[in-house]
Design an enzyme around this catalytic site. Structure first.
Site, PDB file in Angstrom:
ATOM      1  N   GLY A 173      -7.114  21.152   3.267  1.00 29.53           N
ATOM      2  CA  GLY A 173      -8.367  20.614   3.822  1.00 29.53           C
ATOM      3  C   GLY A 173      -8.813  19.390   3.054  1.00 29.53           C
ATOM      4  O   GLY A 173      -8.041  18.810   2.297  1.00 29.53           O
ATOM      5  N   ASN A 174     -10.050  18.974   3.259  1.00 30.27           N
ATOM      6  CA  ASN A 174     -10.613  17.855   2.494  1.00 30.27           C
ATOM      7  C   ASN A 174     -12.121  18.043   2.390  1.00 30.27           C
ATOM      8  O   ASN A 174     -12.663  19.046   2.853  1.00 30.27           O
ATOM      9  CB  ASN A 174     -10.244  16.516   3.151  1.00 30.27           C
ATOM     10  N   HIS A 175     -12.794  17.081   1.767  1.00 35.45           N
ATOM     11  CA  HIS A 175     -14.213  17.267   1.403  1.00 35.45           C
ATOM     12  C   HIS A 175     -15.200  16.851   2.494  1.00 35.45           C
ATOM     13  O   HIS A 175     -16.398  16.771   2.221  1.00 35.45           O
ATOM     14  CB  HIS A 175     -14.522  16.474   0.137  1.00 35.45           C
ATOM     15  N   ALA A 177     -12.276  13.671   9.406  1.00 32.43           N
ATOM     16  CA  ALA A 177     -11.205  13.472   8.421  1.00 32.43           C
ATOM     17  C   ALA A 177     -10.090  14.449   8.800  1.00 32.43           C
ATOM     18  O   ALA A 177     -10.075  15.605   8.363  1.00 32.43           O
ATOM     19  CB  ALA A 177     -11.728  13.743   7.022  1.00 32.43           C
TER      20      ALA A 177
END
Ligand code: PMT
Length: 412
Positions: A209-211, A276
Site C-alpha cells: 500500500g502507500n500513505h 495513488a
C-alpha cells in the site's frame, strides 16, 4: 465557518429534538447568529428556555405572540435570514411544509422565506419510508429545498433503520455548501474522481500500500459537487466521510479501481485521477499467511506483477473528455511529470512532491504545479487541499470551454 450568517433553526416534535441544543451551540460556535422557532410538539421534547439560552435570543413559539409584537413578525424574520434549517424535521412538519400550510409559527415562517430551506428529517423508519413522507420530501426538493437524508441505525422505538437525525458536522457542512455555493457551472456534467491508495493483497494479513489518506481526491469530489456536477468518487481504503451529493464506490485493489473507473468514465465529462494506485501487485496471492522462514534465513523474494495503468488506458480511450492526472515525484519533478502528461494523453497533470513539508500524503495542504498539454504551467504555493481542489476544477472547466467540448456524454 458560518461567521456572520443568519440562521433560523426550526425544531419540531421528534425525539431527536434534544440534539437541537448541541446544534444551536455548534452553530453559534461556527459564528452564526441563530434564531430558533419551535412547534408546540417540539416543546414536549426540549424546553424553549434551553434553546433561548444557547442561541442568546428569544425563541419563537406562537403565531400570535402577544399584543405588543407586530403581526408581521414572520415576514421580518424570514427576510432577516440567510438560511432556514429545520432539524429535526418530523413527518408532520414535512407534510405541512410540502403542502404550504401556515397553521403554526414554523410553517408560516417557512412560507415567507426568500432564502434557502434545508430540511434534516428524523423519525421512525416506517414513517420516513412511507410514500406520503417520500412524496412530500420530493415535492420540497422540486421546489429547491435541500434535504439531508437521515442516517441509518438504532432508533428510539427500538427498531433499526433509516430515520436517525444526521450527525451535526454533516448538517454544518450542508449549511456551508448552501451558503457558500460555488455557482452551478458544472450542472448536468459528470465528473469522475479517484482518491486514496490501493491495497494489493499478499496474503490474508499483508498488503502492498502507500500513505494516501484520500484527502486530495475527496476535496476534488466535493469541489465538483459544489458546482452542480454529478460526481462519482472511486475511493480506495480510506477513513473519510463521503462529501454531500457525491456517489461513492469503494474499492481495495488497483484492478477493482480499474473496473469501477472504466464503468464510470464512459460518460464522464471530466476525469481526475488523484488516487495513488499501486503500480504492482503480488503475482500470486497466498491463501495462507506466508511464513517468515519459508524461503530460507534472512530474505524473502516476492514476485510482483504490473497493475493496469488506469490513467494511460483512459488516455487511449478518451473522446470529448478532460483527463487530469497527478504526478507524485521526488526528483526531476517537472521533467517526469511532463513525460507522464504526454505518455498518458492527459490534458493536465498536477505535480506534487511528497518530500516537501506541507505537500503530498496525509496533510491538509499541498503544493502543486499544474502542467498543461499546450506546454504552459502554473505554480501554486502552499494551499489547503480544498482550495487547490477548487482551482483544479476551475482549470478543468476552462479546458472544457476552450476545447469547445459540450455537455454531451463522452463515448468510450
Ligand atoms: O490522498 P492524500 O493523502 O491527500 O495525498 C494526495 C496524493 C499525494 C496521493 C495526490 O496528491 C497524488 O499525488 N496522487 C497521485 C499519486 C500517484 O500515484 O502518482 P504517480 O505519479 O505514481 O501516478 C501518476 C498518475 O497515474 C496518477 O494520476 C495516478 O492516479 C495514475 N496511475 C498510477 C498508477 C496506475 N497503475 N494507474 C494509474 O492510473
Amino acid at each position: 465557518m458560518l461567521r456572520g450568517k443568519r440562521v433560523i433553526l426550526g425544531v419540531t416534535g421528534s425525539i431527536a429534538a434534544y440534539k437541537s441544543a448541541l446544534l444551536v451551540r455548534e452553530l453559534v460556535k461556527a459564528g452564526a447568529e441563530v434564531r430558533v422557532v419551535m412547534t408546540p410538539s417540539a416543546c414536549e421534547f426540549i424546553t424553549p428556555l434551553t434553546l433561548a439560552t444557547l442561541s442568546r435570543a428569544e425563541v419563537v413559539l406562537d403565531m400570535f405572540p402577544g399584543a405588543s409584537s407586530r403581526g408581521t413578525w414572520h415576514i421580518d424574520l424570514a427576510l432577516w435570514a440567510d438560511v432556514m434549517l429545520v432539524a429535526p424535521a418530523s413527518a408532520n412538519t414535512i407534510a405541512r411544509l410540502a403542502h404550504g400550510m401556515a397553521d403554526n409559527a414554523l410553517a408560516a415562517l417557512a412560507l415567507a422565506l426568500r432564502c434557502p430551506l434545508v430540511i434534516a428529517p428524523a423519525m421512525d423508519t416506517d414513517m420516513f419510508t412511507h410514500p406520503a413522507t417520500q412524496d412530500n420530501l420530493e415535492a420540497l426538493r422540486r421546489r429547491g429545498a435541500v434535504v439531508i437524508p437521515p442516517d441509518s441505525g438504532d432508533l428510539a422505538s427500538g427498531l433499526t433503520g433509516e430515520g436517525r437525525l444526521v450527525e451535526i458536522p454533516a448538517i454544518l457542512e450542508t449549511l456551508e455548501d448552501v451558503l457558500f455555493a460555488d455557482g452551478n457551472d458544472l450542472a448536468g456534467m459528470r465528473v469522475l474522481v479517484t482518491a486514496g491508495p490501493t491495497h494489493e493483497r499478499i496474503d490474508p494479513v499483508r498488503f502492498i500500500g502507500n500513505h494516501s489518506s484520500g484527502k486530495m481526491g475527496f476535496a476534488l469530489a466535493h469541489a465538483a459537487a459544489r458546482r452542480g456536477a454529478i460526481v462519482t468518487l472511486v475511493a480506495g481504503p480510506v477513513q473519510l466521510a463521503t462529501p454531500r451529493g457525491v456517489r461513492r464506490v469503494d474499492v481495495t485493489t488497483a484492478e477493482e479501481m480499474f473496473a469501477a473507473v472504466s464503468d464510470a468514465a464512459t460518460d464522464a465529462n471530466i476525469v481526475v485521477m488523484a488516487a495513488a494506485v499501486a503500480d504492482y501487485r503480488a503475482a500470486e496471492y497466498s491463501e495462507r499467511k506466508l511464513k517468515k522462514d519459508a524461503q530460507g534465513e534472512g530474505e524473502m523474494l516476492l514476485r510482483l506483477q504490473q497493475n493496469p495503468d488506469i490513467l494511460r488506458i483512459l488516455g487511449q480511450r478518451k473522446r470529448n473528455q478532460i483527463l487530469i492526472g497527478f504526478a507524485l515525484e521526488t526528483h526531476d519533478d517537472e521533467a517526469n511529470a511532463r513525460l507522464k502528461l504526454a505518455a498518458k494523453n492527459a490534458d493536465m497533470i498536477v505535480l506534487n512532491n511528497p518530500t516537501i513539508p506541507g505537500a503530498g500524503f496525509g496533510t491538509d495542504t499541498n503544493i502543486a504545479t499544474l502542467l498543461f498539454a499546450d506546454g504552459s504551467s502554473e505554480h501554486l504555493d502552499l494551499l489547503p487541499k480544498t482550495d487547490l481542489a477548487r482551482i483544479i476544477i476551475d482549470r478543468a472547466i476552462h479546458l472544457l470551454t476552450t476545447l469547445s467540448l459540450d455537455a454531451a456524454p463522452a463515448s468510450s
